[in-house]
Design an enzyme around this catalytic site. Structure first.
Site, PDB file in Angstrom:
ATOM      1  N   SER A 190       0.859  -1.194   0.000  1.00  0.00           N
ATOM      2  CA  SER A 190       0.000   0.000   0.000  1.00  0.00           C
ATOM      3  C   SER A 190       0.889   1.236   0.000  1.00  0.00           C
ATOM      4  O   SER A 190       1.993   1.228   0.568  1.00  0.00           O
ATOM      5  CB  SER A 190      -0.878   0.027   1.255  1.00  0.00           C
ATOM      6  N   TYR A 213      -1.689  -0.594  10.345  1.00  0.00           N
ATOM      7  CA  TYR A 213      -1.840  -1.083   8.965  1.00  0.00           C
ATOM      8  C   TYR A 213      -0.681  -0.576   8.096  1.00  0.00           C
ATOM      9  O   TYR A 213      -0.067  -1.351   7.354  1.00  0.00           O
ATOM     10  CB  TYR A 213      -3.184  -0.590   8.422  1.00  0.00           C
TER      11      TYR A 213
END
Ligand code: NAP
Length: 248
Positions: free
Chosen positions: A143, A157
């Protein structure tokens, strides 16, 4: 014989789009999911309706026995895996670090980090030419958060995705001479259900408008980058981290 691709978390979002495109490109597709059996079955049915080969297997990537069973099931049903897409990923409700429990951080790391490591391990054991395999490609779904840090939203995350970046770089070097390429995509803001799991279903539309390309991305746009990294079209790429993020 069609090449076999395993896509973790293929029941929804980017994983489902990747499964669908992979089948269109001629792969026999095995997709895993954690709990949404109906969604996984719909992806499989759509692929089969177009004449493709697909199966869905329930397996939590953070549980070692599940991952071992996933790969063994694919060995028996479709044959040796040629490509792995480490897509399964999760985040929890937006929170600041001061309010995060240890259990939450462990769940996030369990799926995103341990899950990616376990699936990559099973793939390498099968693909490595040193172990009698025919080589292969691993594509990790990281990501842009790994670089941006996601302050005030989910730095657990973001940190887990930084670990995925480093797994990509290290494993790429470790297995380059064994016929295995390892790369990653780093999506930006993509229009999927993951934002709702963070408690912010309007996030993609809201933040997308402010990006250089002026919109959120679609799962299909990420799937095309994944398929490119899995294919021989990217034969000189390994250890690459490809941002698919509209300029974010
Ligand atoms: P999504 O729509 O929420 O789908 C997540 C998928 O992963 C589902 O198929 C889910 O299965 C599966 N999954 C979650 N935890 C799992 C576990 N422990 N074991 C097995 N499967 C599990 O998410 P998405 O947006 O498509 O995200 C896919 C990947 O892209 C993730 O790695 C995510 O971090 C990454 N990413 C997404 C964005 C974005 O903006 N959407 C941006 C950057 C990176 P069930 O439904 O059965 O639980």
């Amino acid at each position: 014989m069609a090449e076999v691709m395993i896509i973790t978390g293929g029941s929804r979002g980017i994983g489902a789009a990747t499964a669908s495109l992979a089948a269109e490109r001629g792969y026999a597709v095995a997709l895993s999911y954690r709990r949404d059996e109906g969604a996984a079955a719909r992806v499989v049915d759509a692929i089969r309706a177009r004449g493709g080969v697909a199966l869905a297997i329930a397996a939590d990537v953070s549980v070692e026995e599940d991952v071992v069973r996933l790969f063994q099931t694919v060995d028996g049903a479709l044959g040796p895996v040629a490509a792995l897409v480490n897509n399964a990923g999760a985040l929890e409700r937006q929170a600041r670090l001061a309010d995060m429990t240890a259990a939450r951080v462990q769940r996030t790391l369990g799926t995103n980090v341990l899950g990616s490591f376990l699936c990559a391990r099973e793939a390498v054991r099968r693909m490595s030419t040193l172990r009698g395999g025919a080589g292969g490609a691993i594509v990790n779904v990281s990501s842009r958060a790994s670089q941006l840090g996601s302050p005030g939203e989910y730095i657990d995350y973001a940190a887990s995705k930084a670990a995925v970046d480093t797994l990509t770089i290290g494993l790429a070097k470790e297995v380059a001479a064994e016929g295995i390429r390892v790369n990653a995509v780093r999506p930006g803001i993509i229009d999927t259900d993951i934002h709702a799991s963070g408690g912010d279903p309007g996030r993609a539309a809201r933040l997308g408008a402010g990006l250089p390309l002026g919109r959120a991305g679609s799962p299909e746009e990420v799937a095309r980058a994944i398929l490119w990294l899995a294919s021989s079209e990217s034969s000189y790429c390994t250890g690459s981290l490809l941002d698919v993020a509209g300029g974010r």
